[in-house]
Design an enzyme around this catalytic site. Structure first.
Site, PDB file in Angstrom:
ATOM      1  N   ASP A 123       0.796  -1.249   0.000  1.00  0.00           N
ATOM      2  CA  ASP A 123       0.000   0.000   0.000  1.00  0.00           C
ATOM      3  C   ASP A 123       0.826   1.297   0.000  1.00  0.00           C
ATOM      4  O   ASP A 123       0.503   2.234   0.759  1.00  0.00           O
ATOM      5  CB  ASP A 123      -0.971   0.017   1.204  1.00  0.00           C
ATOM      6  CG  ASP A 123      -1.986  -1.114   1.179  1.00  0.00           C
ATOM      7  OD1 ASP A 123      -1.975  -1.923   0.236  1.00  0.00           O
ATOM      8  OD2 ASP A 123      -2.800  -1.199   2.126  1.00  0.00           O
ATOM      9  N   ASP A 145      -4.558  -0.846  -1.813  1.00  0.00           N
ATOM     10  CA  ASP A 145      -5.840  -0.668  -1.122  1.00  0.00           C
ATOM     11  C   ASP A 145      -6.794  -0.040  -2.140  1.00  0.00           C
ATOM     12  O   ASP A 145      -6.442   0.962  -2.787  1.00  0.00           O
ATOM     13  CB  ASP A 145      -5.597   0.266   0.079  1.00  0.00           C
ATOM     14  CG  ASP A 145      -6.533   0.030   1.247  1.00  0.00           C
ATOM     15  OD1 ASP A 145      -6.872  -1.136   1.521  1.00  0.00           O
ATOM     16  OD2 ASP A 145      -6.917   1.024   1.908  1.00  0.00           O
ATOM     17  N   HIS A 198     -10.768   0.756  -2.560  1.00  0.00           N
ATOM     18  CA  HIS A 198     -12.128   0.756  -2.022  1.00  0.00           C
ATOM     19  C   HIS A 198     -13.129   1.402  -2.981  1.00  0.00           C
ATOM     20  O   HIS A 198     -12.826   2.434  -3.578  1.00  0.00           O
ATOM     21  CB  HIS A 198     -12.173   1.553  -0.713  1.00  0.00           C
ATOM     22  CG  HIS A 198     -11.292   1.017   0.375  1.00  0.00           C
ATOM     23  ND1 HIS A 198     -11.337  -0.288   0.801  1.00  0.00           N
ATOM     24  CD2 HIS A 198     -10.344   1.621   1.143  1.00  0.00           C
ATOM     25  CE1 HIS A 198     -10.456  -0.450   1.788  1.00  0.00           C
ATOM     26  NE2 HIS A 198      -9.830   0.679   2.001  1.00  0.00           N
ATOM     27  N   HIS A 225     -17.354   2.923   1.008  1.00  0.00           N
ATOM     28  CA  HIS A 225     -16.924   1.658   1.612  1.00  0.00           C
ATOM     29  C   HIS A 225     -17.282   1.643   3.106  1.00  0.00           C
ATOM     30  O   HIS A 225     -17.212   2.686   3.779  1.00  0.00           O
ATOM     31  CB  HIS A 225     -15.410   1.496   1.431  1.00  0.00           C
ATOM     32  CG  HIS A 225     -14.916   0.143   1.818  1.00  0.00           C
ATOM     33  ND1 HIS A 225     -14.192  -0.082   2.964  1.00  0.00           N
ATOM     34  CD2 HIS A 225     -15.062  -1.052   1.212  1.00  0.00           C
ATOM     35  CE1 HIS A 225     -13.901  -1.376   3.038  1.00  0.00           C
ATOM     36  NE2 HIS A 225     -14.408  -1.984   1.990  1.00  0.00           N
ATOM     37  N   HIS A 281     -10.560   7.022   1.749  1.00  0.00           N
ATOM     38  CA  HIS A 281      -9.205   6.905   1.213  1.00  0.00           C
ATOM     39  C   HIS A 281      -9.164   5.821   0.144  1.00  0.00           C
ATOM     40  O   HIS A 281      -9.999   4.914   0.122  1.00  0.00           O
ATOM     41  CB  HIS A 281      -8.203   6.559   2.337  1.00  0.00           C
ATOM     42  CG  HIS A 281      -8.457   5.205   2.932  1.00  0.00           C
ATOM     43  ND1 HIS A 281      -9.433   4.975   3.876  1.00  0.00           N
ATOM     44  CD2 HIS A 281      -7.899   3.982   2.688  1.00  0.00           C
ATOM     45  CE1 HIS A 281      -9.455   3.698   4.196  1.00  0.00           C
ATOM     46  NE2 HIS A 281      -8.532   3.052   3.482  1.00  0.00           N
ATOM     47  N   LYS A 317      -7.095  -5.027  -2.914  1.00  0.00           N
ATOM     48  CA  LYS A 317      -7.836  -5.541  -1.745  1.00  0.00           C
ATOM     49  C   LYS A 317      -8.721  -4.441  -1.190  1.00  0.00           C
ATOM     50  O   LYS A 317      -8.450  -3.256  -1.413  1.00  0.00           O
ATOM     51  CB  LYS A 317      -6.853  -6.043  -0.689  1.00  0.00           C
ATOM     52  CG  LYS A 317      -5.955  -4.948  -0.153  1.00  0.00           C
ATOM     53  CD  LYS A 317      -4.987  -5.475   0.882  1.00  0.00           C
ATOM     54  CE  LYS A 317      -4.073  -4.379   1.371  1.00  0.00           C
ATOM     55  NZ  LYS A 317      -4.780  -3.283   2.087  1.00  0.00           N
ATOM     56  N   CYS A 369      -1.857  -2.718   7.713  1.00  0.00           N
ATOM     57  CA  CYS A 369      -1.820  -3.656   6.577  1.00  0.00           C
ATOM     58  C   CYS A 369      -0.539  -4.482   6.542  1.00  0.00           C
ATOM     59  O   CYS A 369      -0.582  -5.674   6.219  1.00  0.00           O
ATOM     60  CB  CYS A 369      -2.067  -2.912   5.274  1.00  0.00           C
ATOM     61  SG  CYS A 369      -3.811  -2.366   5.178  1.00  0.00           S
TER      62      CYS A 369
HETATM   63  C1  VGL Z   1      -4.596   0.710   5.772  1.00  0.00           C
HETATM   64  C2  VGL Z   1      -6.172   1.602   7.190  1.00  0.00           C
HETATM   65  C3  VGL Z   1      -7.129   1.494   6.205  1.00  0.00           C
HETATM   66  C4  VGL Z   1      -3.177   0.295   5.567  1.00  0.00           C
HETATM   67  C5  VGL Z   1      -5.557   0.589   4.790  1.00  0.00           C
HETATM   68  O1  VGL Z   1      -2.728   0.225   4.395  1.00  0.00           O
HETATM   69  O2  VGL Z   1      -2.479   0.042   6.580  1.00  0.00           O
HETATM   70  N1  VGL Z   1      -4.921   1.202   6.975  1.00  0.00           N
HETATM   71  N2  VGL Z   1      -6.819   0.995   5.005  1.00  0.00           N
HETATM   72 ZN    ZN Z   2      -8.241   1.032   3.438  1.00  0.00          ZN
END
Ligand code: VGL
Ligand code: ZN
Length: 209
Positions: free
Chosen positions: A13, A51, A53, A57, A86, A111, A156
């Site tokens: 990410d 990431d 979404h 979401h 995000h 994901k 993550c």
């Molecule tokens: C993440 C919070 C929400 C991450 C992703 O990449 O750690 N944290 N979505």
């Molecule tokens: Zn996220």
């Protein structure tokens, strides 16, 4: 530390929204990029997660009336932290950081695209049972030791590391190539779990020697 053809570097990410100026900015999130570029040439295999979404979401505070980011709520699969909107599919924030340059990466695994479930881990969604497909991919390609870098260390990256151990993979987190959100003790909690489950922490210098 010797890297072999069965090792894979998984870059978690490293997206605009997790870097300074982004919607869910991790402090110094972009500082992970130089160490990632330093270790990358040592690997024969590299994969990214992204990431990804849909708008509205269920992990977004904005999708729940009267809720604000960083509050927790109970969803059918368990407790979920709510985040600012995000990494919305197709947005600038969801793109990889423009300075990340690893054209040799072999896989981009998205994901968090199911509207009703969040997915921190690269292996399983937050219900801990819905697979992303990564375990099958690694197994078919005979990749059985993973090195994790990226964002965020305590979400993550951390959840991916713990799931990898659950799947029996040797799991190494390159600490200086990660940055944390650090929300109510989340760094201490993830490191306690790393110790419990046998996740190895190293510094990138170990790979460069
Ligand atoms: C993440 C919070 C929400 C991450 C992703 O990449 O750690 N944290 N979505
Ligand atoms: Zn996220």
């Amino acid at each position: 530390m010797q890297i072999t053809s069965q090792d894979v570097l998984i870059v978690i990410d490293v997206q605009n929204d997790f870097c300074p100026g982004g919607a869910l900015a991790v402090a110094h999130g972009d500082f992970v990029i130089p160490p990632i570029h330093q270790v990358a040439p040592h690997f024969q295999h590299i994969a990214f997660t992204q990431d990804w979404h849909p708008a509205n979401h269920s992990s977004f505070a904005s999708a729940h009336l009267g809720k604000t980011p960083y509050e927790q709520i109970d969803l059918p699969y368990g407790t979920q932290t709510l985040w600012p909107d995000h990494c919305v599919q197709g947005s600038r924030g969801a793109e990889f950081h423009p300075n990340l340059h690893l054209p040799q990466a072999e896989l981009i695994l998205r994901k968090g695209f199911r509207p009703q479930i969040d997915s921190y881990s690269a292996f399983f969604e937050n219900d801990r049972v819905t697979p992303t497909g990564l375990a099958g991919y690694l197994s078919e390609r005979n990749l059985n030791r993973i090195f994790l870098v990226g964002l965020a260390y305590d979400f993550c990256v951390g959840y991916s590391a713990l799931d990898a151990r659950r799947l029996g993979l040797e799991t190494i987190v390159i600490r200086d190539a990660c940055r944390a959100i650090d929300l109510s003790g989340s760094v201490a909690a993830i490191e306690a779990a790393f110790a419990q489950e046998g996740v190895t922490l190293i510094e990138s210098a170990r790979l460069l020697a």
